[in-house]
Design an enzyme around this catalytic site. Structure first.
Site, PDB file in Angstrom:
ATOM      1  N   LYS A 100     -19.033  -2.868 -14.726  1.00 10.43           N
ATOM      2  CA  LYS A 100     -19.045  -1.672 -15.576  1.00 10.43           C
ATOM      3  C   LYS A 100     -18.168  -1.874 -16.812  1.00 10.43           C
ATOM      4  O   LYS A 100     -18.552  -1.548 -17.918  1.00 10.43           O
ATOM      5  CB  LYS A 100     -18.525  -0.427 -14.820  1.00 10.43           C
ATOM      6  CG  LYS A 100     -19.314  -0.065 -13.579  1.00 10.43           C
ATOM      7  CD  LYS A 100     -18.828   1.246 -12.957  1.00 10.43           C
ATOM      8  CE  LYS A 100     -17.401   1.214 -12.443  1.00 10.43           C
ATOM      9  NZ  LYS A 100     -17.167   0.360 -11.273  1.00 10.43           N
TER      10      LYS A 100
ATOM     11  N   ARG B  59     -16.720   9.905  -9.875  1.00 11.91           N
ATOM     12  CA  ARG B  59     -16.741   9.088  -8.662  1.00 11.91           C
ATOM     13  C   ARG B  59     -16.910   9.938  -7.408  1.00 11.91           C
ATOM     14  O   ARG B  59     -16.959   9.385  -6.316  1.00 11.91           O
ATOM     15  CB  ARG B  59     -15.410   8.342  -8.547  1.00 11.91           C
ATOM     16  CG  ARG B  59     -15.456   6.873  -8.954  1.00 11.91           C
ATOM     17  CD  ARG B  59     -14.028   6.373  -8.871  1.00 11.91           C
ATOM     18  NE  ARG B  59     -13.859   4.968  -8.750  1.00 11.91           N
ATOM     19  CZ  ARG B  59     -13.582   4.138  -9.745  1.00 11.91           C
ATOM     20  NH1 ARG B  59     -13.563   4.572 -10.972  1.00 11.91           N
ATOM     21  NH2 ARG B  59     -13.333   2.871  -9.505  1.00 11.91           N
TER      22      ARG B  59
ATOM     23  N   ARG C 262     -10.496 -12.089 -10.250  1.00  8.84           N
ATOM     24  CA  ARG C 262     -10.428 -11.367 -11.518  1.00  8.84           C
ATOM     25  C   ARG C 262      -9.005 -11.343 -12.076  1.00  8.84           C
ATOM     26  O   ARG C 262      -8.039 -11.178 -11.349  1.00  8.84           O
ATOM     27  CB  ARG C 262     -10.933  -9.938 -11.319  1.00  8.84           C
ATOM     28  CG  ARG C 262     -10.868  -9.105 -12.575  1.00  8.84           C
ATOM     29  CD  ARG C 262     -11.783  -7.934 -12.498  1.00  8.84           C
ATOM     30  NE  ARG C 262     -11.239  -6.854 -11.700  1.00  8.84           N
ATOM     31  CZ  ARG C 262     -11.816  -5.658 -11.639  1.00  8.84           C
ATOM     32  NH1 ARG C 262     -12.936  -5.422 -12.303  1.00  8.84           N
ATOM     33  NH2 ARG C 262     -11.286  -4.695 -10.903  1.00  8.84           N
TER      34      ARG C 262
ATOM     35  N   ARG D 131      -4.800  -7.556 -10.931  1.00 11.02           N
ATOM     36  CA  ARG D 131      -4.505  -6.135 -10.710  1.00 11.02           C
ATOM     37  C   ARG D 131      -4.004  -5.920  -9.292  1.00 11.02           C
ATOM     38  O   ARG D 131      -4.506  -6.528  -8.354  1.00 11.02           O
ATOM     39  CB  ARG D 131      -5.777  -5.313 -10.943  1.00 11.02           C
ATOM     40  CG  ARG D 131      -6.013  -5.013 -12.406  1.00 11.02           C
ATOM     41  CD  ARG D 131      -7.376  -4.469 -12.670  1.00 11.02           C
ATOM     42  NE  ARG D 131      -7.774  -3.392 -11.765  1.00 11.02           N
ATOM     43  CZ  ARG D 131      -8.894  -2.673 -11.921  1.00 11.02           C
ATOM     44  NH1 ARG D 131      -9.694  -2.930 -12.939  1.00 11.02           N
ATOM     45  NH2 ARG D 131      -9.212  -1.733 -11.065  1.00 11.02           N
TER      46      ARG D 131
ATOM     47  N   ARG E 222     -11.423   0.285  -1.710  1.00 11.37           N
ATOM     48  CA  ARG E 222     -12.188   0.739  -2.879  1.00 11.37           C
ATOM     49  C   ARG E 222     -13.688   0.682  -2.598  1.00 11.37           C
ATOM     50  O   ARG E 222     -14.442   1.554  -3.015  1.00 11.37           O
ATOM     51  CB  ARG E 222     -11.823  -0.102  -4.096  1.00 11.37           C
ATOM     52  CG  ARG E 222     -10.401   0.202  -4.571  1.00 11.37           C
ATOM     53  CD  ARG E 222      -9.864  -0.889  -5.453  1.00 11.37           C
ATOM     54  NE  ARG E 222     -10.568  -0.975  -6.710  1.00 11.37           N
ATOM     55  CZ  ARG E 222     -10.660  -2.079  -7.437  1.00 11.37           C
ATOM     56  NH1 ARG E 222     -10.098  -3.199  -7.017  1.00 11.37           N
ATOM     57  NH2 ARG E 222     -11.300  -2.068  -8.577  1.00 11.37           N
TER      58      ARG E 222
HETATM   59  P1  AMP Z   1     -11.385   1.132 -11.987  1.00 14.04           P
HETATM   60  O1  AMP Z   1     -10.677   0.438 -13.085  1.00 14.04           O
HETATM   61  O2  AMP Z   1     -12.536   1.987 -12.446  1.00 14.04           O
HETATM   62  O3  AMP Z   1     -11.768   0.202 -10.855  1.00 14.04           O
HETATM   63  O4  AMP Z   1     -10.331   2.183 -11.359  1.00 14.04           O
HETATM   64  C1  AMP Z   1      -9.126   1.736 -10.777  1.00 14.04           C
HETATM   65  C2  AMP Z   1      -8.605   2.795  -9.830  1.00 14.04           C
HETATM   66  O5  AMP Z   1      -8.302   3.999 -10.538  1.00 14.04           O
HETATM   67  C3  AMP Z   1      -9.570   3.232  -8.727  1.00 14.04           C
HETATM   68  O6  AMP Z   1      -9.573   2.355  -7.620  1.00 14.04           O
HETATM   69  C4  AMP Z   1      -9.012   4.609  -8.376  1.00 14.04           C
HETATM   70  O7  AMP Z   1      -7.848   4.489  -7.590  1.00 14.04           O
HETATM   71  C5  AMP Z   1      -8.590   5.145  -9.744  1.00 14.04           C
HETATM   72  N1  AMP Z   1      -9.709   5.879 -10.379  1.00 14.04           N
HETATM   73  C6  AMP Z   1     -10.417   5.492 -11.464  1.00 14.04           C
HETATM   74  N2  AMP Z   1     -11.366   6.403 -11.771  1.00 14.04           N
HETATM   75  C7  AMP Z   1     -11.257   7.397 -10.853  1.00 14.04           C
HETATM   76  C8  AMP Z   1     -11.964   8.593 -10.615  1.00 14.04           C
HETATM   77  N3  AMP Z   1     -13.016   8.961 -11.375  1.00 14.04           N
HETATM   78  N4  AMP Z   1     -11.560   9.367  -9.563  1.00 14.04           N
HETATM   79  C9  AMP Z   1     -10.512   9.016  -8.793  1.00 14.04           C
HETATM   80  N5  AMP Z   1      -9.817   7.883  -8.934  1.00 14.04           N
HETATM   81  C10 AMP Z   1     -10.186   7.060  -9.966  1.00 14.04           C
END
Ligand code: AMP
Length: 214
Positions: free
Chosen positions: A13, A89, A128, A161, A172
């Protein structure tokens, strides 16, 4: 353009929204990236988010919705359109987003579901690397930086990360299955969903997305 990119962690994404941003000048709003900036700036929201993100858990709906609503209301986003990456999400977030976009008179055009095999995701995530400053993603096997440990774009150090550790990855993926897969069905029922195979190289996936939204 008003799009959502949805899919499990590691599906690409972020890579695709960066391509759309640089080639088409569209705003990308990545909830994960906004949280990481808040964490770095040590704000109250950052501290709260960190306690969830570290374990691969979702940040609570209330603060997440509020944070994204604020961005969506910014005049420039309203003028230029957006790609949402990582939001919504949960069904609660998807319903809140519908309300916000109705209020702003900015209906969604398409929701692109990026799809790959789970094993490929685990492999992608464990190798990553992310830039600590600009957020650019690398992969030590498939997309290494030119200079080991440093970003090609801004020269800042790269890091793994904290939520790309095996336990957090498992969490996740599980929260995607339990909370986000129903959101894909939600948009399918609204007739907005476009499914794209994201296992190929980024350029091919980019072209497939373009085709799917035309
Ligand atoms: P990402 O970079 O999109 O993988 O997001 C990293 C982390 O941020 C996720 O594993 C969640 O802990 C948190 N996060 C990101 N977007 C959301 C969302 N829409 N709702 C809740 N937690 C989120």
């Amino acid at each position: 353009m008003r799009l959502i990119f949805i899919g499990p962690p590691g599906v690409g994404k972020g890579t695709q929204s960066a391509l759309f941003a640089s080639r088409m000048g569209i705003f990308t709003l990545s909830s994960g990236e906004i949280f990481r900036k808040e964490i770095e700036a040590q704000t109250d929201l950052g501290r709260l988010a960190q306690s969830y993100i570290r374990h691969g858990d979702l940040v609570p709906n209330g603060v997440t919705i509020e944070m994204m609503a604020k961005r969506l209301r910014e005049p420039e986003v309203r003028k230029k359109g957006f790609i949402l990456d990582g939001f919504p999400r949960t069904i609660r977030q998807a319903e809140a987003l519908e309300e916000i976009l109705t209020e702003l008179d900015m209906p969604l055009e398409s929701v692109v579901s990026l799809e790959v095999d789970v094993q490929l995701i685990v492999d992608r995530l464990k190798d990553r690397l992310g830039c600590t400053k600009c957020g650019e993603n690398y992969n030590s096997k498939s997309k290494p930086p030119t200079r080991d440990g440093f970003c090609d774009k801004c020269n800042s150090p790269l890091m793994v990360r904290s939520d790309d550790q095996p336990d957090a990855i498992r969490n996740r993926l599980e929260s995607f299955r339990a909370e986000t897969a129903p959101v894909v069905d939600f948009y399918e029922n609204l007739g907005l969903l476009r499914r794209v195979d994201s296992s190929r190289d980024p350029e091919q996936v980019y072209q497939e997305i373009l085709k799917s939204i035309q």
